[in-house]
Write an enzyme that holds these catalytic residues in place. Structure first.
Site, PDB file in Angstrom:
ATOM      1  N   ARG A 109       0.877  -1.181   0.000  1.00 11.90           N
ATOM      2  CA  ARG A 109       0.000   0.000   0.000  1.00 11.90           C
ATOM      3  C   ARG A 109       0.904   1.217   0.000  1.00 11.90           C
ATOM      4  O   ARG A 109       1.710   1.407   0.924  1.00 11.90           O
ATOM      5  CB  ARG A 109      -0.916   0.012   1.219  1.00 11.90           C
ATOM      6  CG  ARG A 109      -1.613   1.336   1.416  1.00 11.90           C
ATOM      7  CD  ARG A 109      -2.743   1.289   2.414  1.00 11.90           C
ATOM      8  NE  ARG A 109      -3.881   0.597   1.849  1.00 11.90           N
ATOM      9  CZ  ARG A 109      -5.122   0.641   2.353  1.00 11.90           C
ATOM     10  NH1 ARG A 109      -5.362   1.355   3.430  1.00 11.90           N
ATOM     11  NH2 ARG A 109      -6.112  -0.027   1.793  1.00 11.90           N
ATOM     12  N   HIS A 136      -7.242   0.780  -6.709  1.00 12.16           N
ATOM     13  CA  HIS A 136      -7.501  -0.066  -5.527  1.00 12.16           C
ATOM     14  C   HIS A 136      -8.173  -1.360  -6.031  1.00 12.16           C
ATOM     15  O   HIS A 136      -9.349  -1.625  -5.746  1.00 12.16           O
ATOM     16  CB  HIS A 136      -8.399   0.685  -4.540  1.00 12.16           C
ATOM     17  CG  HIS A 136      -8.385   0.140  -3.148  1.00 12.16           C
ATOM     18  ND1 HIS A 136      -7.635  -0.968  -2.767  1.00 12.16           N
ATOM     19  CD2 HIS A 136      -9.040   0.541  -2.013  1.00 12.16           C
ATOM     20  CE1 HIS A 136      -7.828  -1.202  -1.486  1.00 12.16           C
ATOM     21  NE2 HIS A 136      -8.670  -0.319  -1.007  1.00 12.16           N
ATOM     22  N   GLN A 139     -10.080  -3.921  -3.687  1.00 12.44           N
ATOM     23  CA  GLN A 139     -11.383  -3.466  -3.205  1.00 12.44           C
ATOM     24  C   GLN A 139     -12.465  -3.705  -4.261  1.00 12.44           C
ATOM     25  O   GLN A 139     -13.554  -4.188  -3.958  1.00 12.44           O
ATOM     26  CB  GLN A 139     -11.323  -1.973  -2.841  1.00 12.44           C
ATOM     27  CG  GLN A 139     -12.613  -1.457  -2.265  1.00 12.44           C
ATOM     28  CD  GLN A 139     -12.951  -2.099  -0.926  1.00 12.44           C
ATOM     29  OE1 GLN A 139     -12.162  -2.047   0.000  1.00 12.44           O
ATOM     30  NE2 GLN A 139     -14.136  -2.707  -0.825  1.00 12.44           N
ATOM     31  N   ASP A 225     -17.029   7.096  -1.931  1.00  9.21           N
ATOM     32  CA  ASP A 225     -15.842   6.979  -1.078  1.00  9.21           C
ATOM     33  C   ASP A 225     -15.688   8.308  -0.348  1.00  9.21           C
ATOM     34  O   ASP A 225     -16.381   9.286  -0.672  1.00  9.21           O
ATOM     35  CB  ASP A 225     -14.609   6.672  -1.960  1.00  9.21           C
ATOM     36  CG  ASP A 225     -13.392   6.222  -1.168  1.00  9.21           C
ATOM     37  OD1 ASP A 225     -13.494   6.078   0.071  1.00  9.21           O
ATOM     38  OD2 ASP A 225     -12.333   6.019  -1.789  1.00  9.21           O
ATOM     39  N   CYS A 265     -16.314   1.527   0.313  1.00 15.96           N
ATOM     40  CA  CYS A 265     -15.153   0.684   0.644  1.00 15.96           C
ATOM     41  C   CYS A 265     -14.731   0.831   2.106  1.00 15.96           C
ATOM     42  O   CYS A 265     -14.012  -0.017   2.624  1.00 15.96           O
ATOM     43  CB  CYS A 265     -13.994   0.979  -0.295  1.00 15.96           C
ATOM     44  SG  CYS A 265     -13.392   2.667  -0.185  1.00 15.96           S
ATOM     45  N   ARG A 293     -13.405  -8.797   1.305  1.00 13.40           N
ATOM     46  CA  ARG A 293     -11.978  -8.547   1.059  1.00 13.40           C
ATOM     47  C   ARG A 293     -11.172  -9.803   1.424  1.00 13.40           C
ATOM     48  O   ARG A 293     -10.240 -10.196   0.722  1.00 13.40           O
ATOM     49  CB  ARG A 293     -11.480  -7.351   1.895  1.00 13.40           C
ATOM     50  CG  ARG A 293     -11.968  -5.987   1.448  1.00 13.40           C
ATOM     51  CD  ARG A 293     -11.368  -5.547   0.119  1.00 13.40           C
ATOM     52  NE  ARG A 293      -9.919  -5.456   0.151  1.00 13.40           N
ATOM     53  CZ  ARG A 293      -9.223  -4.416   0.596  1.00 13.40           C
ATOM     54  NH1 ARG A 293      -9.852  -3.339   1.054  1.00 13.40           N
ATOM     55  NH2 ARG A 293      -7.900  -4.405   0.568  1.00 13.40           N
TER      56      ARG A 293
HETATM   57  N1   CP Z   1     -11.181  -0.145   2.099  1.00 15.47           N
HETATM   58  C1   CP Z   1      -9.938  -0.239   2.599  1.00 15.47           C
HETATM   59  O1   CP Z   1      -8.968  -0.430   1.857  1.00 15.47           O
HETATM   60  O2   CP Z   1      -9.858  -0.146   3.950  1.00 15.47           O
HETATM   61  P1   CP Z   1      -8.523   0.106   4.792  1.00 15.47           P
HETATM   62  O3   CP Z   1      -8.010   1.472   4.400  1.00 15.47           O
HETATM   63  O4   CP Z   1      -8.958   0.053   6.228  1.00 15.47           O
HETATM   64  O5   CP Z   1      -7.530  -0.957   4.450  1.00 15.47           O
END
Ligand code: CP
Length: 309
Positions: A109, A136, A139, A225, A265, A293
């Site tokens: 990430r 992403h 997701q 989002d 998400c 997920r």
């Molecule tokens: N949706 C998502 O990626 O959540 P986090 O940022 O908590 O990993």
């Protein structure tokens, strides 16, 4: 003799897999989820190790990858910028060469997509995008599986995106182009999706609406989002003003199909991008979406390391 390994594949953006591979992954996810719910042991990744590198905060991504890898029989190494040499300017290329000699799979990430692309170019093992500024894909994988669980195939359906033209919006556009559905995009002026950043071939799989209510008309899924994604916090006050009309409301949900789903998400800010009545209401599937997920990523890790089973 060691078993034949699949060719090295990375999952850096949604378009890295084909429609046929997604069909396989969704079938496989259903199998893996059923086993999980039945407490049936499924450990095809025994003795495999996942390195997770986080340069941004996370709850869902960390828990789902870490729990998922342990459930598959493997183990996990967790690295952050603050507790590794990654935060002390070791070149990404060197980090990739070293880490990928010690583990079987890497999840990252980070900020710019170019960082994960560079890591992958120098990695001996598959690299998975756990969120970048641009994409992403894990997701959207979970979101699509959640839609399929509730409503069946997404082909030919309409997804309304209300909010920022961010990594989620970009990834929805890639998914629409590959899997044959349409995205209704409504973003405030100045926060539009850039088609070249989204990496799609044509504009045929999406329509742009200035009015978020119109974007929701007839939609099978309404999704949004946060107004300010991680890394853009300095713009928070300006975004609050610009996004004031991009709050998914019960009126917007009423404009969609009667059986439309709502997804987010997470984490969510009730009263900003979504009304509490919507996210906590009967059309919301956000908790299934979050749980999925875990299941889709287990299927993805299994696929990248072992191929089709
Ligand atoms: N949706 C998502 O990626 O959540 P986090 O940022 O908590 O990993």
């Amino acid at each position: 003799m060691s078993p034949a390994l699949p060719a090295l594949r990375h999952y850096l953006q949604f378009s890295d897999l084909s429609a046929a591979e997604y069909a396989y992954l969704f079938e496989r996810t259903a199998v893996i989820k059923r086993k999980f719910k039945a407490y049936e042991k499924h450990q095809p990744l025994a003795d495999r190790t996942l390195a997770m590198i986080f340069e941004k905060a996370s709850t869902r991504t960390r828990v789902s990858f870490e729990a998922g890898m342990y459930q598959l029989g493997g183990s996990v190494v967790h690295l952050t910028t603050g507790d590794s040499q990654l935060g002390r300017a070791e070149p990404i290329e060197d980090s990739a060469k070293v880490i990928s000699r010690m583990v079987d799979l890497v999840m990252i990430r980070t900020y710019e997509q170019t960082k994960i692309d560079r890591f992958a170019q120098h990695s001996r093992v598959p690299v998975i995008n756990g969120l970048t500024n641009e994409f992403h894909p894990c997701q959207i994988l979970a979101d699509l599986f959640t839609f399929i669980e509730h409503r069946g195939s997404i082909a030919g359906k309409t997804v309304a995106w209300v909010g920022d033209g961010n990594n989620m919006a970009n990834t929805w556009l890639q998914a629409a182009e590959l899997l044959g559905f349409t995205v209704h995009l409504s973003t405030p002026s100045g926060y539009e999706v850039d088609q070249s950043v989204a990496g799609i071939r044509s504009g045929q799989s999406y329509k742009v609406f200035a009015d978020p209510m119109q974007a929701c008309e007839g939609a099978d899924l309404v999704t949004t989002d946060v107004w300010t994604s991680m890394g853009f916090e300095a713009e928070n006050e300006a975004r609050k003003k610009a996004f004031a009309n991009w709050c998914v409301s019960t009126e917007m949900m009423a404009a969609a199909q009667p059986d439309a789903l709502f997804m987010h998400c997470l984490p969510a800010h009730r009263g900003e991008e979504v009304a509490a009545d919507v996210i906590d209401g009967p059309q919301s599937v956000v908790w299934d979406e979050a749980e999925n997920r875990l299941h889709v990523q287990k299927a993805l890790m299994e696929f990248l390391l072992l191929g089709r089973l």
